[in-house]
Design a protein around this motif. Structure first.
Motif, PDB file in Angstrom:
ATOM      1  N   LYS A   1      10.713  24.503  -0.805  1.00 43.40           N
ATOM      2  CA  LYS A   1      11.203  25.337  -1.877  1.00 43.40           C
ATOM      3  C   LYS A   1       9.017  25.726  -2.046  1.00 43.40           C
ATOM      4  CE  LYS A   1      14.183  22.326  -4.228  1.00 43.40           C
ATOM      5  NZ  LYS A   1      14.688  21.522  -4.915  1.00 43.40           N
ATOM      6  N   GLN A   2       8.577  24.424  -2.022  1.00 39.49           N
ATOM      7  CA  GLN A   2       6.893  25.168  -2.335  1.00 39.49           C
ATOM      8  C   GLN A   2       6.207  24.803  -1.119  1.00 39.49           C
ATOM      9  OE1 GLN A   2       6.368  23.214  -6.379  1.00 39.49           O
ATOM     10  NE2 GLN A   2       5.266  25.545  -6.250  1.00 39.49           N
TER      11      GLN A   2
ATOM     12  N   LEU B   1       8.554  35.614  -1.784  1.00 40.07           N
ATOM     13  CA  LEU B   1       7.696  36.666  -1.820  1.00 40.07           C
ATOM     14  C   LEU B   1       8.622  37.723  -3.167  1.00 40.07           C
ATOM     15  CD1 LEU B   1       4.745  38.043   0.531  1.00 40.07           C
ATOM     16  CD2 LEU B   1       4.608  36.345  -1.715  1.00 40.07           C
ATOM     17  N   PRO B   2       9.936  37.715  -2.244  1.00 38.43           N
ATOM     18  CA  PRO B   2      10.846  38.931  -3.303  1.00 38.43           C
ATOM     19  C   PRO B   2      11.263  38.211  -4.900  1.00 38.43           C
ATOM     20  CG  PRO B   2      11.798  38.296  -0.711  1.00 38.43           C
ATOM     21  CD  PRO B   2      10.810  37.576  -1.111  1.00 38.43           C
ATOM     22  N   HIS B   3      10.879  37.340  -4.764  1.00 33.61           N
ATOM     23  CA  HIS B   3      11.663  36.277  -6.459  1.00 33.61           C
ATOM     24  C   HIS B   3      10.151  36.367  -6.970  1.00 33.61           C
ATOM     25  CE1 HIS B   3      14.829  34.788  -4.356  1.00 33.61           C
ATOM     26  NE2 HIS B   3      14.332  34.124  -3.972  1.00 33.61           N
ATOM     27  N   ALA B   4       9.200  36.602  -6.442  1.00 37.82           N
ATOM     28  CA  ALA B   4       7.268  36.235  -7.218  1.00 37.82           C
ATOM     29  C   ALA B   4       6.876  38.788  -7.386  1.00 37.82           C
ATOM     30  CB  ALA B   4       6.196  36.295  -6.079  1.00 37.82           C
ATOM     31  N   GLY B   5       7.680  38.975  -6.438  1.00 34.70           N
ATOM     32  CA  GLY B   5       7.675  40.489  -6.404  1.00 34.70           C
ATOM     33  C   GLY B   5       6.441  40.821  -5.635  1.00 34.70           C
TER      34      GLY B   5
ATOM     35  N   PRO C   1       3.295  27.125  -7.311  1.00 36.68           N
ATOM     36  CA  PRO C   1       4.155  27.547  -8.605  1.00 36.68           C
ATOM     37  C   PRO C   1       4.188  28.379  -9.164  1.00 36.68           C
ATOM     38  CG  PRO C   1       2.408  25.340  -8.290  1.00 36.68           C
ATOM     39  CD  PRO C   1       1.801  26.034  -7.856  1.00 36.68           C
ATOM     40  N   SER C   2       3.289  29.349  -9.710  1.00 38.40           N
ATOM     41  CA  SER C   2       3.128  30.653  -9.896  1.00 38.40           C
ATOM     42  C   SER C   2       4.058  31.802  -8.732  1.00 38.40           C
ATOM     43  CB  SER C   2       1.982  31.416 -10.606  1.00 38.40           C
ATOM     44  OG  SER C   2       1.085  31.592  -9.334  1.00 38.40           O
ATOM     45  N   GLY C   3       3.928  31.337  -7.776  1.00 38.29           N
ATOM     46  CA  GLY C   3       4.562  32.199  -6.452  1.00 38.29           C
ATOM     47  C   GLY C   3       3.661  33.914  -6.738  1.00 38.29           C
ATOM     48  N   GLU C   4       2.469  33.736  -7.208  1.00 41.08           N
ATOM     49  CA  GLU C   4       1.816  34.673  -7.026  1.00 41.08           C
ATOM     50  C   GLU C   4       1.008  34.521  -5.510  1.00 41.08           C
ATOM     51  OE1 GLU C   4      -0.466  35.418 -10.371  1.00 41.08           O
ATOM     52  OE2 GLU C   4       1.189  35.394 -11.561  1.00 41.08           O
ATOM     53  N   ARG C   5       0.509  33.163  -5.336  1.00 39.00           N
ATOM     54  CA  ARG C   5      -0.808  32.861  -3.862  1.00 39.00           C
ATOM     55  C   ARG C   5       0.191  32.208  -3.088  1.00 39.00           C
ATOM     56  NH1 ARG C   5      -6.314  33.247  -5.687  1.00 39.00           N
ATOM     57  NH2 ARG C   5      -6.239  31.402  -4.226  1.00 39.00           N
ATOM     58  N   ALA C   6      -0.241  32.270  -1.318  1.00 35.42           N
ATOM     59  CA  ALA C   6       0.095  30.882  -0.560  1.00 35.42           C
ATOM     60  C   ALA C   6      -1.157  30.856   0.285  1.00 35.42           C
ATOM     61  CB  ALA C   6       1.287  31.070   0.093  1.00 35.42           C
ATOM     62  N   GLU C   7      -1.264  29.829   0.972  1.00 33.30           N
ATOM     63  CA  GLU C   7      -1.970  29.591   1.882  1.00 33.30           C
ATOM     64  C   GLU C   7      -1.348  29.028   2.976  1.00 33.30           C
ATOM     65  OE1 GLU C   7      -5.055  26.795  -0.055  1.00 33.30           O
ATOM     66  OE2 GLU C   7      -5.782  27.737  -1.914  1.00 33.30           O
ATOM     67  N   VAL C   8      -2.146  28.652   4.522  1.00 30.78           N
ATOM     68  CA  VAL C   8      -1.657  28.284   4.799  1.00 30.78           C
ATOM     69  C   VAL C   8      -2.947  27.889   5.877  1.00 30.78           C
ATOM     70  CG1 VAL C   8       0.027  29.202   7.976  1.00 30.78           C
ATOM     71  CG2 VAL C   8       0.051  30.434   5.655  1.00 30.78           C
ATOM     72  N   ALA C   9      -2.278  26.581   6.985  1.00 27.87           N
ATOM     73  CA  ALA C   9      -3.359  26.082   7.403  1.00 27.87           C
ATOM     74  C   ALA C   9      -2.839  25.643   8.921  1.00 27.87           C
ATOM     75  CB  ALA C   9      -3.386  24.282   7.005  1.00 27.87           C
ATOM     76  N   ILE C  10      -3.664  25.809  10.063  1.00 23.49           N
ATOM     77  CA  ILE C  10      -2.909  26.332  12.017  1.00 23.49           C
ATOM     78  C   ILE C  10      -3.688  24.955  12.088  1.00 23.49           C
ATOM     79  CG2 ILE C  10      -2.724  28.209  13.277  1.00 23.49           C
ATOM     80  CD1 ILE C  10      -2.250  30.241  11.245  1.00 23.49           C
ATOM     81  N   ALA C  11      -3.134  24.715  12.720  1.00 21.69           N
ATOM     82  CA  ALA C  11      -4.066  24.000  13.961  1.00 21.69           C
ATOM     83  C   ALA C  11      -3.548  23.900  15.246  1.00 21.69           C
ATOM     84  CB  ALA C  11      -3.840  22.320  13.414  1.00 21.69           C
ATOM     85  N   VAL C  12      -4.241  24.335  16.172  1.00 23.01           N
ATOM     86  CA  VAL C  12      -4.129  24.709  18.024  1.00 23.01           C
ATOM     87  C   VAL C  12      -4.432  23.601  18.535  1.00 23.01           C
ATOM     88  CG1 VAL C  12      -3.751  26.305  19.638  1.00 23.01           C
ATOM     89  CG2 VAL C  12      -3.202  27.354  17.458  1.00 23.01           C
TER      90      VAL C  12
END
Length: 94
Positions: free
Chosen positions: A18-19, A79-83, A42-53
């Motif tokens: 979900k999140q 993003l469609p839900h957060a606009g 939770p606000s749906g306005e920002r997201a973070e990504v962590a990547i390991a290779v």
């Protein structure tokens, strides 16, 4: 040497779909070569990504592929839900 506890590892890889979402990359022989985790606020306005290779798979586009996969997922699922919207990532020599 510092040690990460089992509880700390569990909290870092816990995915609720979900999140947070996790993406894994495998080589043709089944070896895990990369991972990306995306988490949205939770606000749906920002997201973070962590990547390991994995070190022996760096500079082969694995990280960029995982980043774009995570961004596409966020765009389609959240993003469609957060606009919101995003600009696609462009590789710069991985």
């Amino acid at each position: 040497m510092l040690k990460v506890s089992d509880d700390q590892i569990a909290s870092m890889i816990d995915v609720d779909h979900k999140q947070t979402e996790d993406f894994l990359a495998f080589a043709d022989n089944g070896t895990l070569v990369g991972s990306a985790m995306i988490a949205i606020e939770p606000s749906g306005e920002r997201a973070e990504v962590a990547i390991a290779v994995r070190a022996d798979y760096k500079h082969q586009g694995v990280g960029w592929t995982l980043l774009n996969l995570a961004a596409d997922y966020a765009e389609d699922a959240w993003l469609p839900h957060a606009g919101g919207s995003r600009k696609p990532a462009e590789p710069e020599g991985d």
